[in-house]
Design an enzyme around this catalytic site. Structure first.
Site, PDB file in Angstrom:
ATOM      1  N   LEU A  62     -21.592  12.391  83.245  1.00  0.00           N
ATOM      2  CA  LEU A  62     -21.819  13.563  82.402  1.00  0.00           C
ATOM      3  C   LEU A  62     -21.662  13.110  80.961  1.00  0.00           C
ATOM      4  O   LEU A  62     -20.768  12.329  80.641  1.00  0.00           O
ATOM      5  CB  LEU A  62     -20.794  14.669  82.700  1.00  0.00           C
ATOM      6  CG  LEU A  62     -20.877  15.399  84.037  1.00  0.00           C
ATOM      7  CD1 LEU A  62     -19.753  16.427  84.128  1.00  0.00           C
ATOM      8  CD2 LEU A  62     -22.225  16.073  84.232  1.00  0.00           C
ATOM      9  N   ASP A  63     -22.516  13.625  80.081  1.00  0.00           N
ATOM     10  CA  ASP A  63     -22.366  13.326  78.668  1.00  0.00           C
ATOM     11  C   ASP A  63     -20.995  13.783  78.180  1.00  0.00           C
ATOM     12  O   ASP A  63     -20.421  14.746  78.708  1.00  0.00           O
ATOM     13  CB  ASP A  63     -23.439  14.052  77.851  1.00  0.00           C
ATOM     14  CG  ASP A  63     -24.842  13.545  78.132  1.00  0.00           C
ATOM     15  OD1 ASP A  63     -24.969  12.424  78.655  1.00  0.00           O
ATOM     16  OD2 ASP A  63     -25.798  14.277  77.818  1.00  0.00           O
ATOM     17  N   LYS A  64     -20.519  13.139  77.145  1.00  0.00           N
ATOM     18  CA  LYS A  64     -19.213  13.481  76.585  1.00  0.00           C
ATOM     19  C   LYS A  64     -19.073  14.971  76.276  1.00  0.00           C
ATOM     20  O   LYS A  64     -18.050  15.584  76.618  1.00  0.00           O
ATOM     21  CB  LYS A  64     -18.952  12.642  75.332  1.00  0.00           C
ATOM     22  CG  LYS A  64     -17.597  12.888  74.687  1.00  0.00           C
ATOM     23  CD  LYS A  64     -17.403  12.014  73.460  1.00  0.00           C
ATOM     24  CE  LYS A  64     -16.072  12.296  72.780  1.00  0.00           C
ATOM     25  NZ  LYS A  64     -15.869  11.463  71.564  1.00  0.00           N
ATOM     26  N   THR A  66     -20.542  17.512  77.612  1.00  0.00           N
ATOM     27  CA  THR A  66     -20.821  18.363  78.767  1.00  0.00           C
ATOM     28  C   THR A  66     -19.586  18.479  79.645  1.00  0.00           C
ATOM     29  O   THR A  66     -18.919  17.479  79.923  1.00  0.00           O
ATOM     30  CB  THR A  66     -21.977  17.792  79.602  1.00  0.00           C
ATOM     31  OG1 THR A  66     -23.122  17.600  78.767  1.00  0.00           O
ATOM     32  CG2 THR A  66     -22.339  18.713  80.757  1.00  0.00           C
ATOM     33  N   ARG A 175     -30.788  18.324  77.735  1.00  0.00           N
ATOM     34  CA  ARG A 175     -30.752  18.567  76.293  1.00  0.00           C
ATOM     35  C   ARG A 175     -32.118  18.295  75.666  1.00  0.00           C
ATOM     36  O   ARG A 175     -32.596  19.071  74.824  1.00  0.00           O
ATOM     37  CB  ARG A 175     -29.670  17.685  75.663  1.00  0.00           C
ATOM     38  CG  ARG A 175     -28.292  17.970  76.220  1.00  0.00           C
ATOM     39  CD  ARG A 175     -27.310  16.848  75.981  1.00  0.00           C
ATOM     40  NE  ARG A 175     -27.001  16.706  74.554  1.00  0.00           N
ATOM     41  CZ  ARG A 175     -26.153  15.798  74.086  1.00  0.00           C
ATOM     42  NH1 ARG A 175     -25.542  14.954  74.919  1.00  0.00           N
ATOM     43  NH2 ARG A 175     -25.919  15.726  72.790  1.00  0.00           N
TER      44      ARG A 175
END
Length: 252
Positions: A62-64, A66, A175
């Protein structure tokens, strides 16, 4: 089996057995150490390892910014099995997002994404990669029309609560797809709209990106049992849902 979340040792443990552990990753927490964030001292992988008392293996990311469901394996063999399940699209991931504008009831974004390297993390990557297929399904859950002129073109401002279900797992896919269809995710400082980000910070004290990995559905890699893991929402998310009367819309 349907699991909700509970907190253990500074990390929100959603599910654990002898083979797997899943957490509800908070927004702003890195999955593991990265050259891109040398100043960070807290990492999901290390916190999870300390909480469960054994080494854990990440099987997706997961992106930071998120939040939401993040799954780890407790052995390399199980990690390989789960990695294959993700690669073969045998895992269903569903996200919640708040986006600018009114979106249609449902639809699909089918838009290939070119490789976007990070200056440090992808220093030695092949920069000539062709664009990769990327597909995201969306469902509009709720909408709001606010009496604020965030844009000079309009006297009011519209937002949608959407459920996003990616078929593929490209870097920053959700995104970038929302930006592609001009429904930027609120709070996204890389692919979003700064005017709406600033409005949410000032009006609702919301400084995070409003993208949350709500659920993960898969077959257990060892037992084969269907497994549905859900992650609850943090205070900033709940503040937005309550302000817009959207609380009942996130269920299901």
């Amino acid at each position: 089996m349907d699991i909700e979340s509970g907190t253990v040792n500074q990390i929100d443990i959603i599910y654990e057995d002898e083979f797997l552990v899943a957490i509800n990753k908070e927004a702003g927490l890195l999955v593991h150490r990265s050259w891109l964030d040398k100043g960070e001292t807290r990492f999901a992988m290390q916190l999870t390892r300390d909480a469960v008392g054994c080494h854990v293996f990440p099987v997706h990311r997961l992106d930071k910014p998120t939040s939401g469901v993040l799954l780890f394996a407790k052995s390399s063999a199980v990690a390989r099995s789960l990695t294959e399940a993700f690669a073969e699209h045998n895992v269903t991931k569903q996200y919640l997002a708040v986006v600018r504008g009114f979106m249609a009831d449902q639809g699909v974004v089918d838009y290939a994404l070119s490789f976007k390297p990070d200056a440090i993390a992808d220093k030695f990557a092949d920069l000539d990669k062709p664009a990769q297929e990327a597909v995201t399904h969306w469902q509009s859950l709720a909408q709001v029309d606010l009496p604020f002129a965030v844009s000079k073109k309009h006297d009011t401002t519209r937002y949608s609560l959407v459920r996003l279900t990616p078929e593929t797992g490209r870097k920053h896919q959700l995104r970038r797809h929302m930006r592609h269809v001009f429904h930027h995710i609120v709070g996204d400082t890389s692919h979003g709209d700064g005017r709406h980000n600033r409005f949410f910070r000032a009006q609702y004290d919301c400084s995070r990106m409003l993208l949350h990995a709500q659920s993960l559905a898969l077959s257990h890699p060892v037992t084969g049992e269907p497994l549905l893991i859900r992650a609850g929402l943090d205070d900033q998310w709940m503040r937005i849902l309550e302000a817009f009367s959207w609380v009942d819309s996130v269920e299901g």
